[in-house]
Design a protein around this motif. Structure first.
Motif, PDB file in Angstrom:
ATOM      1  N   LYS A  28     -30.698  14.206  17.818  1.00 47.87           N
ATOM      2  CA  LYS A  28     -31.116  15.068  16.699  1.00 47.87           C
ATOM      3  C   LYS A  28     -31.267  14.249  15.421  1.00 47.87           C
ATOM      4  CE  LYS A  28     -28.948  19.227  18.527  1.00 47.87           C
ATOM      5  NZ  LYS A  28     -27.781  20.118  18.449  1.00 47.87           N
ATOM      6  N   THR A  29     -30.351  13.329  15.209  1.00 49.09           N
ATOM      7  CA  THR A  29     -30.422  12.456  14.035  1.00 49.09           C
ATOM      8  C   THR A  29     -31.713  11.650  14.041  1.00 49.09           C
ATOM      9  OG1 THR A  29     -28.019  12.293  13.850  1.00 49.09           O
ATOM     10  CG2 THR A  29     -29.304  10.525  12.833  1.00 49.09           C
ATOM     11  N   GLU A  30     -32.063  11.090  15.199  1.00 48.18           N
ATOM     12  CA  GLU A  30     -33.326  10.336  15.315  1.00 48.18           C
ATOM     13  C   GLU A  30     -34.516  11.208  14.919  1.00 48.18           C
ATOM     14  OE1 GLU A  30     -33.147   6.930  18.675  1.00 48.18           O
ATOM     15  OE2 GLU A  30     -33.250   8.982  19.427  1.00 48.18           O
ATOM     16  N   GLN A  41     -39.403  11.882   2.462  1.00 49.29           N
ATOM     17  CA  GLN A  41     -38.069  12.077   1.893  1.00 49.29           C
ATOM     18  C   GLN A  41     -37.218  10.808   1.930  1.00 49.29           C
ATOM     19  OE1 GLN A  41     -36.700  15.360   4.271  1.00 49.29           O
ATOM     20  NE2 GLN A  41     -37.633  16.884   2.915  1.00 49.29           N
ATOM     21  N   ILE A  42     -37.550   9.882   2.826  1.00 48.78           N
ATOM     22  CA  ILE A  42     -36.881   8.583   2.866  1.00 48.78           C
ATOM     23  C   ILE A  42     -37.953   7.518   3.051  1.00 48.78           C
ATOM     24  CG2 ILE A  42     -34.671   9.422   3.765  1.00 48.78           C
ATOM     25  CD1 ILE A  42     -35.490   8.444   6.532  1.00 48.78           C
ATOM     26  N   ASN A  43     -37.602   6.286   2.656  1.00 52.42           N
ATOM     27  CA  ASN A  43     -38.580   5.207   2.820  1.00 52.42           C
ATOM     28  C   ASN A  43     -38.423   4.550   4.194  1.00 52.42           C
ATOM     29  OD1 ASN A  43     -36.568   3.150   2.714  1.00 52.42           O
ATOM     30  ND2 ASN A  43     -36.633   3.148   0.486  1.00 52.42           N
ATOM     31  N   THR A  44     -39.368   3.739   4.548  1.00 53.28           N
ATOM     32  CA  THR A  44     -39.401   3.105   5.869  1.00 53.28           C
ATOM     33  C   THR A  44     -38.174   2.232   6.111  1.00 53.28           C
ATOM     34  OG1 THR A  44     -41.802   3.116   5.781  1.00 53.28           O
ATOM     35  CG2 THR A  44     -40.807   1.682   7.408  1.00 53.28           C
ATOM     36  N   ASP A  45     -37.745   1.470   5.097  1.00 50.37           N
ATOM     37  CA  ASP A  45     -36.581   0.604   5.270  1.00 50.37           C
ATOM     38  C   ASP A  45     -35.328   1.408   5.580  1.00 50.37           C
ATOM     39  OD1 ASP A  45     -38.128  -1.643   4.801  1.00 50.37           O
ATOM     40  OD2 ASP A  45     -37.580  -1.759   2.679  1.00 50.37           O
ATOM     41  N   GLU A  47     -35.198   4.443   6.843  1.00 51.31           N
ATOM     42  CA  GLU A  47     -35.362   5.052   8.167  1.00 51.31           C
ATOM     43  C   GLU A  47     -35.047   4.044   9.255  1.00 51.31           C
ATOM     44  OE1 GLU A  47     -38.069   6.152  11.713  1.00 51.31           O
ATOM     45  OE2 GLU A  47     -38.218   4.458  10.361  1.00 51.31           O
ATOM     46  N   HIS A  48     -35.540   2.824   9.105  1.00 50.92           N
ATOM     47  CA  HIS A  48     -35.286   1.791  10.117  1.00 50.92           C
ATOM     48  C   HIS A  48     -33.800   1.454  10.202  1.00 50.92           C
ATOM     49  CE1 HIS A  48     -39.325   0.905  11.415  1.00 50.92           C
ATOM     50  NE2 HIS A  48     -39.724   0.790  10.159  1.00 50.92           N
ATOM     51  N   ARG A  49     -33.135   1.362   9.060  1.00 50.74           N
ATOM     52  CA  ARG A  49     -31.711   1.037   9.044  1.00 50.74           C
ATOM     53  C   ARG A  49     -30.900   2.129   9.749  1.00 50.74           C
ATOM     54  NH1 ARG A  49     -27.405   2.392   6.725  1.00 50.74           N
ATOM     55  NH2 ARG A  49     -28.309   3.811   5.209  1.00 50.74           N
ATOM     56  N   GLN A  50     -31.141   3.375   9.383  1.00 51.14           N
ATOM     57  CA  GLN A  50     -30.412   4.490   9.976  1.00 51.14           C
ATOM     58  C   GLN A  50     -30.776   4.676  11.452  1.00 51.14           C
ATOM     59  OE1 GLN A  50     -30.491   8.139   7.716  1.00 51.14           O
ATOM     60  NE2 GLN A  50     -30.311   7.037   5.777  1.00 51.14           N
ATOM     61  N   LEU A  51     -32.032   4.476  11.780  1.00 53.23           N
ATOM     62  CA  LEU A  51     -32.479   4.608  13.165  1.00 53.23           C
ATOM     63  C   LEU A  51     -31.844   3.532  14.040  1.00 53.23           C
ATOM     64  CD1 LEU A  51     -34.269   6.432  14.830  1.00 53.23           C
ATOM     65  CD2 LEU A  51     -36.183   4.923  14.345  1.00 53.23           C
ATOM     66  N   ALA A  52     -31.761   2.313  13.539  1.00 55.20           N
ATOM     67  CA  ALA A  52     -31.138   1.224  14.299  1.00 55.20           C
ATOM     68  C   ALA A  52     -29.664   1.541  14.579  1.00 55.20           C
ATOM     69  CB  ALA A  52     -31.268  -0.095  13.541  1.00 55.20           C
ATOM     70  N   ALA A  53     -28.966   2.095  13.595  1.00 57.88           N
ATOM     71  CA  ALA A  53     -27.561   2.458  13.782  1.00 57.88           C
ATOM     72  C   ALA A  53     -27.424   3.555  14.843  1.00 57.88           C
ATOM     73  CB  ALA A  53     -26.945   2.905  12.458  1.00 57.88           C
ATOM     74  N   ALA A  54     -28.303   4.547  14.797  1.00 53.76           N
ATOM     75  CA  ALA A  54     -28.261   5.642  15.772  1.00 53.76           C
ATOM     76  C   ALA A  54     -28.583   5.122  17.173  1.00 53.76           C
ATOM     77  CB  ALA A  54     -29.234   6.753  15.374  1.00 53.76           C
ATOM     78  N   GLU A  55     -29.561   4.240  17.293  1.00 56.61           N
ATOM     79  CA  GLU A  55     -29.940   3.702  18.595  1.00 56.61           C
ATOM     80  C   GLU A  55     -28.824   2.847  19.190  1.00 56.61           C
ATOM     81  OE1 GLU A  55     -33.637   1.800  17.698  1.00 56.61           O
ATOM     82  OE2 GLU A  55     -34.779   3.660  17.940  1.00 56.61           O
ATOM     83  N   THR A  56     -28.139   2.084  18.342  1.00 56.19           N
ATOM     84  CA  THR A  56     -27.019   1.269  18.804  1.00 56.19           C
ATOM     85  C   THR A  56     -25.903   2.154  19.340  1.00 56.19           C
ATOM     86  OG1 THR A  56     -27.544  -0.499  17.254  1.00 56.19           O
ATOM     87  CG2 THR A  56     -25.294  -0.430  18.072  1.00 56.19           C
ATOM     88  N   ALA A  57     -25.583   3.208  18.600  1.00 53.77           N
ATOM     89  CA  ALA A  57     -24.542   4.137  19.037  1.00 53.77           C
ATOM     90  C   ALA A  57     -24.954   4.836  20.340  1.00 53.77           C
ATOM     91  CB  ALA A  57     -24.246   5.161  17.945  1.00 53.77           C
ATOM     92  N   LEU A  58     -26.239   5.175  20.453  1.00 55.80           N
ATOM     93  CA  LEU A  58     -26.733   5.791  21.694  1.00 55.80           C
ATOM     94  C   LEU A  58     -26.544   4.853  22.884  1.00 55.80           C
ATOM     95  CD1 LEU A  58     -30.045   7.656  20.794  1.00 55.80           C
ATOM     96  CD2 LEU A  58     -28.125   8.582  22.088  1.00 55.80           C
ATOM     97  N   ASP A  59     -26.896   3.597  22.707  1.00 51.60           N
ATOM     98  CA  ASP A  59     -26.736   2.624  23.788  1.00 51.60           C
ATOM     99  C   ASP A  59     -25.280   2.525  24.214  1.00 51.60           C
ATOM    100  OD1 ASP A  59     -29.438   2.086  23.741  1.00 51.60           O
ATOM    101  OD2 ASP A  59     -29.254   0.216  22.616  1.00 51.60           O
ATOM    102  N   GLN A  60     -24.368   2.507  23.246  1.00 58.56           N
ATOM    103  CA  GLN A  60     -22.945   2.428  23.577  1.00 58.56           C
ATOM    104  C   GLN A  60     -22.480   3.699  24.293  1.00 58.56           C
ATOM    105  OE1 GLN A  60     -21.368   1.191  19.645  1.00 58.56           O
ATOM    106  NE2 GLN A  60     -20.325  -0.387  20.829  1.00 58.56           N
TER     107      GLN A  60
END
Length: 94
Positions: A28-30, A41-45, A47-60
């Motif tokens: 949902k966060t993604e 509402q947010i800039n690309t940088d 979004e990429h930072r938050q998305l990378a954190a969410a993807e890392t947590a998903l992988d774990q």
């Protein structure tokens, strides 16, 4: 309360049901991040930072769930599964 694993972990140990709920929250966060980016509402940088954190947590989370299921399948205690370091989980081939 669950205790976090080694430094660098983004996921705390939990049971299968909690892991699946956390996976749903991360998905949902993604989706929310992508919608916020599309709406300006947010800039690309950001979004990429938050998305990378969410993807890392998903992988774990997926790795922890697989470990628990494998341990259960082979008659071992699923609670013995450990959150693996990001560096290890991110190195897996899909």
């Amino acid at each position: 309360m669950a205790v976090a694993g080694p430094p660098g972990d983004t996921v705390e140990p939990m049971d299968d049901k909690e892991i699946l709920a956390h996976i749903d929250d991360l998905i949902k966060t993604e989706h929310e991040l992508r919608a916020k980016l599309a709406a300006g509402q947010i800039n690309t940088d950001e979004e990429h930072r938050q998305l990378a954190a969410a993807e890392t947590a998903l992988d774990q989370c997926w790795d922890l769930l697989r470990q628990r299921r494998a341990r259960r399948e082979f008659g071992e205690d699923p609670a013995g599964a450990q959150v693996r370091p990001v560096s290890e989980v991110e190195g897996y081939r899909q």
